[in-house]
Design an enzyme around this catalytic site. Structure first.
Site, short mmCIF file in Angstrom:
data_model
loop_
_atom_site.label_atom_id
_atom_site.label_comp_id
_atom_site.label_asym_id
_atom_site.label_seq_id
_atom_site.Cartn_x
_atom_site.Cartn_y
_atom_site.Cartn_z
N PHE A 85 4.80 6.12 -1.41
CA PHE A 85 4.23 6.59 -0.14
C PHE A 85 4.92 5.86 1.02
CE2 PHE A 85 0.70 6.58 3.07
CZ PHE A 85 0.68 7.95 3.29
N ASN A 103 4.18 3.93 3.41
CA ASN A 103 3.91 2.54 3.78
C ASN A 103 4.24 1.54 2.67
OD1 ASN A 103 1.85 2.90 1.93
ND2 ASN A 103 0.18 2.50 3.36
N LYS A 104 4.80 2.02 1.57
CA LYS A 104 5.06 1.14 0.44
C LYS A 104 6.38 0.38 0.63
CE LYS A 104 1.43 2.18 -2.08
NZ LYS A 104 0.67 3.05 -1.16
N ASN A 105 6.60 -0.62 -0.22
CA ASN A 105 7.83 -1.41 -0.15
C ASN A 105 9.06 -0.55 -0.39
OD1 ASN A 105 5.61 -3.20 -0.49
ND2 ASN A 105 6.98 -4.83 -1.17
N LEU A 106 8.91 0.49 -1.21
CA LEU A 106 9.97 1.46 -1.47
C LEU A 106 9.48 2.82 -0.98
CD1 LEU A 106 11.97 1.76 -4.83
CD2 LEU A 106 11.63 3.65 -3.26
#
Length: 383
Positions: free
Chosen positions: A189, A191-194
């Site tokens: 998603f 807002n994730k790190n990836l």
């Protein structure tokens, strides 16, 4: 096109942000120009690259992290009459996906204000003769105590599934989070790190489980459109009633670029959290969970503080918003939502004790020191 830059935002300091540069734009444009947009060669490449990154044998790309959890639960055999233990301090998708298999979510407590992951002792207390599996969340990118979880699961014959949505690159005693249980589920998603926008991945070392996941991902069909396009098949059978949980080529291309950036992103996040911790932990009644634990390497998906007891969190958030600082709450415990209040309840004192005190601060790799300092100054001012 210019140098990589952060996206525009109405916030002085947004909660999350992504970097958009030439490499990312060109990767997506290459897919658009190719004319093949649905699941195909770039998805396969992304699966192999992500599996290699985690050290897993198989990667199965899916539409999002919720789809990853749903497929993993079904492939693990969860269904009618089963119970699945899951921490209540969690995103609601963890419980929803259990319900959609026909199983019953049983909520367990967290370890405490210093460790917001599940408490292995309460996990064991939650186990009954109907328990089929446990879904372990690595909260905020901080590894759960997987040694204790595996020991309990082994004694009770439980399947261990890892919700590693927050934890790409995190390690527990040298092993990548997501590769320790039967399967690990990741989210991509925005807002994730990836960040990919929408997307997910399941990793596993189990050949049979990987085969079931791939079958369920695409309607239970024995061949894919890409196979038929290449002339590798001319028809298909349907072996099980599956789903359309496929990932497309544009998102896979984005994922490949973001995967190459991930180690740098994780390092930058660690530096931001260290700056927060130095300024906030123990100041004005604030605390930050997840201090250093030997053998656990976090990747800092979330920067969470615990407000002093009795603090009006809404007032604090409003004060920060007025100063252009976006915040959030991770999470409102699932057992408090209307859809789950009627479920069989267990006492969750540690979860209940922190629920009203949780506050998530802005965190992303491109966050400048001056922005971190502004968040700190404004937070302390609002208390």
């Amino acid at each position: 096109m210019g140098e990589p830059g952060l996206t525009e935002s109405r916030w002085r300091v947004p909660l999350a942000d992504v970097v958009v540069g030439d490499e990312l734009v060109e990767a997506v444009l290459d897919v658009v120009r190719s004319g093949w947009w649905s699941m195909g060669p770039r998805v396969e490449e992304f699966e192999h690259a992500f599996a290699d990154f985690t050290g897993a044998k198989h990667g199965v790309a899916v539409a999002n992290g919720t789809a990853a959890l749903h497929l993993a639960l079904i492939a693990a055999g969860c269904g009618d009459g089963d119970e699945v233990v899951v921490p209540s301090l969690n995103f609601v998708a963890a419980a929803n996906t259990i319900v959609h298999t026909g199983a019953e979510p049983v909520f367990c407590d967290i370890a405490g204000p210093g460790d917001l992951n599940l408490d292995p002792r309460d996990l064991e207390s939650a186990v009954t003769e109907r328990t089929k599996a446990v879904v372990v969340l690595h909260y905020g990118g901080y590894p759960c105590d997987m040694g204790a979880v595996l020991e309990i699961a082994g004694r009770h014959g439980l399947v261990v599934l890892e919700d590693a949505a927050h934890a790409p690159g995190a390690k527990y005693e040298g092993r990548s989070c997501g590769t320790i249980g039967a399967a690990g589920c990741f989210s991509f998603f925005s807002n994730k790190n990836l960040p990919v926008g929408e997307g997910g991945m399941i990793v596993t070392d189990d050949d049979e489980l990987a085969g079931r996941l791939r079958l369920l991902r695409s309607h239970g069909m024995t061949t894919l459109t890409w196979d038929r396009h290449r002339g590798h098949a001319s028809g298909y059978d349907v072996l099980v009633p599956g789903f359309n949980y496929r990932l497309d080529e544009m998102r896979a291309a984005t994922g490949l670029v973001q995967l190459r950036r991930l180690p740098e992103e994780n390092r930058a996040r660690a530096a931001v959290v260290a700056r927060y911790r130095e300024s906030l932990d123990g100041t004005s009644g604030l605390t930050m969970p997840f201090d250093t634990i030997e053998g656990r390497e976090p990747v800092h998906h979330l920067a969470v503080v615990l407000l002093p007891e009795g603090t009006d969190r809404d007032q604090v958030r409003s004060g920060l918003a007025e100063r252009g600082i976006q915040t959030s709450v991770h999470y409102s415990p699932i057992h408090g939502f209307s859809a789950y209040r009627s479920k069989p309840s267990r006492a969750l004192p540690e979860t209940d004790a922190v629920a009203a005190r949780l506050l998530t601060l802005p965190l992303y790799g491109g966050l400048a020191d001056e922005q971190v300092d502004a968040v700190v100054e404004c937070l302390l001012y609002t208390l």
